[in-house]
Scaffold this motif. Structure first.
Motif: not given
Length: 213
Positions: A181-209
């Motif tokens: 988090n604090l390192a001077p490295i470059r990391t790529r920002k997830f674009g808006a399209g990644w929300l459609y990946v995060l949503i099913p991941y979140t639903v699956i994790m929600t059901v599982y947990y």
């Protein structure tokens, strides 16, 4: 927006900005995070993780909503930016720290790590608020919301390991993430399209947990 430029005699009051759909989304994310803190303290860690991962959904969604709103004033943008940053420290600083402390049964040895997680989040968000991103697609250091996604994943293995073993793994992983988090490295920002990946991941994790809690 500099404080001196704000007209304190304007028609706006504090609660006025809760009418903004983006800010409503942000506050909903705060509710998820606050729920996660509650469940962490009460020892229901899987429910806490559900709150954590849903807070990421709302954190990503509020920015998308804000960018698509028409006739949004500079005041709405300024308040929304401050609100988002303050909620981030709760969602991705305090909540993970409370999860670590609670899972460690509030042993003194877990206190330094928990404090460093919160302090590191404050430092990163303060830096980001001043300097922003390197460019529109690149962060300096790993964004805090990535910690929540990784944390929600590694807890899958918790039930297969002893409490002591997983506590050590959890502590280690969270400190490593803090370094990134604090390192001077470059990391790529997830674009808006990644929300459609995060949503099913979140639903699956929600059901599982929810199922194994």
């Amino acid at each position: 927006m500099p404080r001196g430029e704000i007209n304190h005699d304007s028609e706006y009051n504090m609660l006025y900005f809760l009418k903004d759909p983006s800010n409503i989304c942000s506050i909903t994310g705060l509710l998820c995070s606050f729920s996660g803190i509650y469940f962490s303290v009460t020892g229901k860690f899987y429910y806490a993780l559900i709150g954590l991962i849903w807070s990421v959904i709302f954190d990503w969604a509020d920015g998308i909503i804000a960018r698509n709103l028409k006739n949004r004033t500079d005041y709405h943008r300024a308040v929304g930016t401050q609100m988002d940053s303050l909620i981030d420290i709760v969602s991705f600083g305090i909540l993970p720290a409370v999860i670590l402390l609670s899972f460690g049964k509030f042993k003194p040895s877990f206190f330094p790590g928990a404090f460093l997680i919160v302090a590191g989040g404050v430092v990163r968000l303060s830096y980001f608020n001043v300097f922003g991103m390197i460019d529109k697609n690149t962060y300096k250091g790993l964004a805090l919301d990535n910690n929540a996604i990784i944390l929600s994943f590694i807890f899958i293995f918790e039930r297969f390991l002893s409490h002591q073993t997983f506590s050590t793994i959890l502590y280690t992983v969270m400190i490593i993430l803090l370094v990134f988090n604090l390192a001077p490295i470059r990391t790529r920002k997830f674009g808006a399209g990644w929300l459609y990946v995060l949503i099913p991941y979140t639903v699956i994790m929600t059901v599982y947990y929810a199922y194994i809690q």
